[in-house]
Design a protein around this motif. Structure first.
Motif, short mmCIF file in Angstrom:
data_model
loop_
_atom_site.label_atom_id
_atom_site.label_comp_id
_atom_site.label_asym_id
_atom_site.label_seq_id
_atom_site.Cartn_x
_atom_site.Cartn_y
_atom_site.Cartn_z
N THR A 77 0.83 -1.21 0.00
CA THR A 77 0.00 0.00 0.00
C THR A 77 0.87 1.25 0.00
N GLU A 78 1.91 1.26 0.83
CA GLU A 78 2.78 2.44 0.88
C GLU A 78 3.50 2.64 -0.45
N ALA A 79 3.88 1.56 -1.11
CA ALA A 79 4.59 1.68 -2.39
C ALA A 79 3.67 2.17 -3.50
N GLU A 80 2.41 1.73 -3.47
CA GLU A 80 1.49 2.04 -4.56
C GLU A 80 0.63 3.29 -4.31
N PHE A 81 0.33 3.58 -3.03
CA PHE A 81 -0.61 4.66 -2.72
C PHE A 81 0.04 5.81 -1.95
N GLY A 82 1.09 5.49 -1.21
CA GLY A 82 1.79 6.52 -0.45
C GLY A 82 1.97 6.13 1.00
N PRO A 83 2.98 6.70 1.65
CA PRO A 83 3.26 6.39 3.05
C PRO A 83 2.10 6.77 3.96
N VAL A 84 1.89 5.96 4.98
CA VAL A 84 0.76 6.14 5.88
C VAL A 84 1.07 7.23 6.92
N ASP A 85 0.15 8.17 7.07
CA ASP A 85 0.27 9.24 8.06
C ASP A 85 -0.58 8.96 9.30
N ILE A 86 -1.70 8.27 9.09
CA ILE A 86 -2.67 8.04 10.17
C ILE A 86 -3.14 6.59 10.10
N LEU A 87 -3.16 5.92 11.25
CA LEU A 87 -3.70 4.56 11.34
C LEU A 87 -4.87 4.55 12.31
N VAL A 88 -5.99 4.03 11.87
CA VAL A 88 -7.15 3.85 12.75
C VAL A 88 -7.38 2.35 12.91
N ASN A 89 -7.10 1.85 14.10
CA ASN A 89 -7.29 0.42 14.41
C ASN A 89 -8.74 0.20 14.83
N ASN A 90 -9.58 -0.16 13.88
CA ASN A 90 -11.01 -0.27 14.14
C ASN A 90 -11.54 -1.70 14.08
N ALA A 91 -10.90 -2.58 13.34
CA ALA A 91 -11.43 -3.93 13.14
C ALA A 91 -11.61 -4.66 14.47
N GLY A 92 -12.73 -5.38 14.60
CA GLY A 92 -12.97 -6.14 15.83
C GLY A 92 -14.12 -7.12 15.64
N VAL A 130 8.46 6.23 11.96
CA VAL A 130 9.71 6.55 12.64
C VAL A 130 10.84 6.72 11.62
N ALA A 131 10.91 5.83 10.66
CA ALA A 131 11.97 5.89 9.65
C ALA A 131 11.89 7.17 8.82
N ARG A 132 10.67 7.65 8.60
CA ARG A 132 10.48 8.86 7.79
C ARG A 132 10.51 10.14 8.61
N GLY A 133 10.52 9.99 9.94
CA GLY A 133 10.50 11.17 10.80
C GLY A 133 9.18 11.90 10.77
N VAL A 134 8.10 11.14 10.57
CA VAL A 134 6.76 11.73 10.45
C VAL A 134 6.06 11.76 11.80
N ALA A 135 5.42 12.88 12.11
CA ALA A 135 4.62 12.99 13.33
C ALA A 135 3.25 12.37 13.06
N GLY A 136 3.21 11.05 13.04
CA GLY A 136 2.00 10.34 12.68
C GLY A 136 0.99 10.26 13.81
N ARG A 137 -0.16 9.69 13.48
CA ARG A 137 -1.24 9.53 14.45
C ARG A 137 -1.73 8.08 14.40
N VAL A 138 -1.94 7.49 15.58
CA VAL A 138 -2.56 6.17 15.68
C VAL A 138 -3.73 6.30 16.64
N VAL A 139 -4.92 6.01 16.15
CA VAL A 139 -6.12 6.03 16.98
C VAL A 139 -6.70 4.61 16.96
#
Length: 256
Positions: A77-92, A130-139
Motif C-alpha cells: 500500500t505504501e509503495a502504490e498509494f503513499g506512506p501512511v500518516d494516520i492509522l485507525v485500528n477499528n477492526a474487531g 519513525v523511519a520517515r521522521g513523520v509525526a503520525g497519528r494512531v487512533v
C-alpha cells in the motif's frame, strides 16, 4: 479540522459500520483513504462510494491476524498509494459467551482479531513513520467493556483493555518521535457486531431495551457518532494529546 487534507489514512475494518462511517468522515476532511478489510467485497464497496465522491481511495485486503500478510499489505500500500500518516485500528469481533461457557479456541479467535491484529498492523505502520521522521497519528478503537467490564464479554474486554495499555505504552515510547497514540471507546453502538452479540445472548429486543434505558442520552450509539472523535485525535488540533482514552457512549460511562 486542521492537518487532515491530503494525509494518507488507513482504517481497518473499513468495510463495516463504524469503519465505513470513519472512512466517509476522513474523505470529507480531504484525506486520502485506505479501506482495510478482510473482505474484498466490503472494502471495494466503500472504495467505490468514496471514489464516486471524488476521494482518492484504495482497498487494502488482508487478514490482520497474520503478521507476515499484514506487513506485506502495508508495504504494498505504501509503495502504490503513499506512506501512511494516520492509522485507525477499528477492526474487531465478539459474541456473547459467559466466560465459563467459553473454550480456548474461542479465546484465541477473540485475542487474534481484537488484540493481535492491532499489534500486527501497528508495528509496520509505526516503523515506517519513525523511519520517515513523520509525526503520525494512531487512533485505536477500544470499548467501554475494557473500562467497566461487560457480562458475556470477558475475553473481548481483556483484549480491549490490552489495546488501551498498548496505546499508552507506545505513546510513551514514541512521544519524542512526535507520534501520538490515543483510544476511542464506543459504548453500546448499533453495528452488525452488536446484532450478533444480542442474538447470541437471546431475547434481543429485551436486551436492546435494557441497553437503551441504561444510557443517559436515551438511545444506542450510531456509527456516525464515532468518526468526529477519531478525526479530531488524528488532526493537528490534537497535536499535544497522546496516551488518552475517550468514551463515546451517551454518558453510559463517565470516567475521570
Amino acid at each position: 479540522m486542521r492537518g487532515l487534507k491530503g494525509k494518507v489514512v488507513v482504517i481497518t475494518g473499513g468495510g463495516g459500520g463504524i469503519g465505513s462511517a470513519t472512512c466517509r468522515r476522513f474523505a470529507e476532511e480531504g484525506a486520502r483513504v485506505v479501506v482495510a478489510d478482510i473482505s474484498e467485497a466490503a472494502a471495494g464497496k466503500v472504495v467505490a462510494a468514496l471514489s464516486a465522491g471524488g476521494t482518492d481511495a484504495t482497498a487494502m485486503v488482508a487478514d490482520l491476524t497474520d503478521y507476515q500478510a499484514t506487513a506485506a499489505a502495508v508495504a504494498r500500500t505504501e509503495a502504490e498509494f503513499g506512506p501512511v500518516d494516520i492509522l485507525v485500528n477499528n477492526a474487531g469481533w465478539d459474541l456473547f459467551v459467559p466466560f465459563l461457557k467459553s473454550e480456548p479456541d474461542f479465546w484465541s479467535k477473540i485475542v487474534d482479531i481484537n488484540l493481535r491484529a492491532v499489534l500486527n498492523i501497528t508495528k509496520p505502520v509505526v516503523a515506517s513513520m519513525v523511519a520517515r521522521g513523520v509525526a503520525g497519528r494512531v487512533v485505536s478503537i477500544g470499548s467501554d467493556a475494557a473500562r467497566g467490564g461487560s457480562s458475556g464479554e470477558a475475553v473481548y474486554a481483556a483484549c480491549k483493555a490490552g489495546v488501551i495499555a498498548f496505546s499508552k505504552t507506545l505513546a510513551r515510547e514514541h512521544a519524542r518521535n512526535g507520534i501520538s497514540f490515543n483510544v476511542v471507546c464506543p459504548g453500546v453502538t448499533e453495528t452488525a457486531m452488536l446484532e450478533s452479540f444480542m442474538e447470541a445472548a437471546g431475547d434481543k429486543e429485551k436486551l436492546r431495551t435494557a441497553f437503551t434505558r441504561a444510557i443517559p442520552m436515551g438511545r444506542l450509539g450510531r456509527p456516525d457518532d464515532l468518526p468526529g472523535a477519531i478525526a479530531f485525535l488524528s488532526s493537528d488540533d490534537a497535536a499535544f494529546i497522546t496516551g488518552q482514552v475517550i468514551s463515546v457512549s451517551g454518558g453510559l460511562t463517565m470516567h475521570g
